[in-house]
Design a protein around this motif. Structure first.
Motif, PDB file in Angstrom:
ATOM      1  N   GLY A 159      76.720  33.176  12.886  1.00  0.00           N
ATOM      2  CA  GLY A 159      77.638  34.006  13.501  1.00  0.00           C
ATOM      3  C   GLY A 159      79.120  33.996  12.921  1.00  0.00           C
ATOM      4  O   GLY A 159      79.246  33.442  11.798  1.00  0.00           O
ATOM      5  N   PRO A 160      80.171  34.151  13.605  1.00  0.00           N
ATOM      6  CA  PRO A 160      79.860  34.463  15.151  1.00  0.00           C
ATOM      7  C   PRO A 160      79.524  35.867  15.262  1.00  0.00           C
ATOM      8  O   PRO A 160      79.400  36.675  14.602  1.00  0.00           O
ATOM      9  N   LEU A 161      78.915  36.065  16.403  1.00  0.00           N
ATOM     10  CA  LEU A 161      78.371  37.207  16.890  1.00  0.00           C
ATOM     11  C   LEU A 161      79.143  37.766  17.917  1.00  0.00           C
ATOM     12  O   LEU A 161      79.235  37.028  19.046  1.00  0.00           O
ATOM     13  N   SER A 162      79.781  38.946  17.967  1.00  0.00           N
ATOM     14  CA  SER A 162      80.563  39.707  19.081  1.00  0.00           C
ATOM     15  C   SER A 162      79.660  40.926  19.554  1.00  0.00           C
ATOM     16  O   SER A 162      79.237  41.470  18.687  1.00  0.00           O
ATOM     17  N   VAL A 163      79.476  41.036  20.855  1.00  0.00           N
ATOM     18  CA  VAL A 163      79.123  42.222  21.514  1.00  0.00           C
ATOM     19  C   VAL A 163      79.911  42.436  22.498  1.00  0.00           C
ATOM     20  O   VAL A 163      80.548  41.804  23.317  1.00  0.00           O
ATOM     21  N   PRO A 164      79.911  43.902  22.877  1.00  0.00           N
ATOM     22  CA  PRO A 164      80.876  44.359  24.219  1.00  0.00           C
ATOM     23  C   PRO A 164      79.938  44.138  25.410  1.00  0.00           C
ATOM     24  O   PRO A 164      78.871  43.895  25.491  1.00  0.00           O
ATOM     25  N   GLU A 165      80.674  43.978  26.425  1.00  0.00           N
ATOM     26  CA  GLU A 165      80.081  43.495  27.877  1.00  0.00           C
ATOM     27  C   GLU A 165      79.154  44.603  27.878  1.00  0.00           C
ATOM     28  O   GLU A 165      79.361  45.891  27.834  1.00  0.00           O
ATOM     29  N   GLY A 166      77.732  44.209  28.758  1.00  0.00           N
ATOM     30  CA  GLY A 166      76.833  45.361  28.981  1.00  0.00           C
ATOM     31  C   GLY A 166      76.009  45.446  27.965  1.00  0.00           C
ATOM     32  O   GLY A 166      74.923  46.213  28.062  1.00  0.00           O
ATOM     33  N   ALA A 167      76.281  45.041  26.677  1.00  0.00           N
ATOM     34  CA  ALA A 167      75.312  45.277  25.556  1.00  0.00           C
ATOM     35  C   ALA A 167      74.238  44.210  25.525  1.00  0.00           C
ATOM     36  O   ALA A 167      74.313  43.246  26.362  1.00  0.00           O
ATOM     37  N   THR A 224      71.921  24.888  13.902  1.00  0.00           N
ATOM     38  CA  THR A 224      73.332  24.726  14.001  1.00  0.00           C
ATOM     39  C   THR A 224      73.980  25.465  15.017  1.00  0.00           C
ATOM     40  O   THR A 224      74.788  25.117  15.361  1.00  0.00           O
ATOM     41  N   GLY A 225      73.293  26.519  15.423  1.00  0.00           N
ATOM     42  CA  GLY A 225      73.651  27.187  16.635  1.00  0.00           C
ATOM     43  C   GLY A 225      74.420  28.678  16.098  1.00  0.00           C
ATOM     44  O   GLY A 225      74.892  28.686  15.014  1.00  0.00           O
ATOM     45  N   THR A 226      74.269  29.476  17.093  1.00  0.00           N
ATOM     46  CA  THR A 226      75.084  30.882  16.928  1.00  0.00           C
ATOM     47  C   THR A 226      75.949  31.007  17.866  1.00  0.00           C
ATOM     48  O   THR A 226      75.997  30.941  19.061  1.00  0.00           O
ATOM     49  N   ARG A 227      77.298  31.408  17.579  1.00  0.00           N
ATOM     50  CA  ARG A 227      78.246  31.297  18.437  1.00  0.00           C
ATOM     51  C   ARG A 227      78.542  33.003  18.935  1.00  0.00           C
ATOM     52  O   ARG A 227      78.503  33.836  18.096  1.00  0.00           O
ATOM     53  N   LEU A 228      78.242  32.969  20.196  1.00  0.00           N
ATOM     54  CA  LEU A 228      78.253  34.472  20.695  1.00  0.00           C
ATOM     55  C   LEU A 228      79.653  34.618  21.511  1.00  0.00           C
ATOM     56  O   LEU A 228      79.959  33.875  22.322  1.00  0.00           O
TER      57      LEU A 228
END
Lengths: 111, 114
Positions: A9-17, A103-107
């Protein structure tokens, strides 16, 4: 080759997605897979585990396992800012008695 | 009360010192683990124990030793601490049910070696 690999990542998404987190593994003999959530500076918390092909749902979370493709995913529906964390994928290994972690994905869920 | 506890929660020490990190659990699990976590490297297994008489090395055991004093207690020692052992250390426990090991983590110990 790492036993369990995740997109860092990082992975970014809008609230509700819907947030989609992915993991691949190298050992075809692996049977069980786990998703953990880890807030910064805190310990990993188990979200769910899966060991059968297909989907497994728990509230807003759905784990998907495809053993033929050696692929595990976690879907988070109706993402909330409180879901912002690092997500760890883990799997067992043939002949081993412990789990191997990615190693993990940061959201980040953006309000 | 927490099911898995770790002491201390934070520790700053100097190079060459011997330190011990302790883990206790009330979950009744036979299996216990020690991991370290470093940025970008994820969780790496140091040692694990399936009962008091069964202790096994993990991926990165060099420089560490462990003691399983009882089913509920598993300690990690650094005989002579060095700066690259600065990390976040987690203890975990598990119980094998239907062929699946689900691990539960303690709150962690942040160790700094100067």
């Amino acid at each position: 080759q790492k036993e369990v690999e995740q997109n860092s990542g990082p992975l970014s998404v809008p609230e509700g997605a819907i947030a989609s987190l992915n993991c691949t593994y190298s050992d075809r003999g692996s049977q069980s897979f786990f998703w953990y959530r880890q807030y910064s500076g805190k310990s990993p918390e188990l979200i769910m585990f899966i060991y059968s092909n297909g989907d497994k749902e728990d509230g807003r979370f759905t784990a998907q396992l495809n053993k033929a493709s050696q692929y595990v995913s976690l879907l988070i529906r109706d993402s909330q800012p409180s879901d912002s964390a690092t997500y760890l994928c883990a799997g067992d290994q043939t002949g081993a008695n412990n789990l191997f972690f990615g190693t993990g994905t940061r959201l980040t869920v953006i309000p | 009360d927490a099911d898995v506890t770790q002491t201390p929660r934070n520790r700053i020490t100097k190079t060459g010192k011997r330190i011990m990190l302790e883990c206790s659990q009330t979950k009744g699990h036979d299996r216990m683990y020690w991991y370290r976590q470093d940025p970008g490297l994820g969780l790496r297994l140091i040692y694990y124990s399936f009962d008091v008489k069964d202790i096994n090395k993990g991926e990165i055991s060099d420089g560490y030793s462990v003691s399983r004093q009882a089913q509920a207690k598993f300690s990690l020692s650094l005989e002579s601490a060095i700066p690259n052992q600065t990390a976040l250390y987690f203890c975990a426990t598990s119980d094998r049910v239907d062929g699946t090991d689900t691990q539960y983590f303690g709150p962690g110990t942040r160790l700094t070696v100067l």
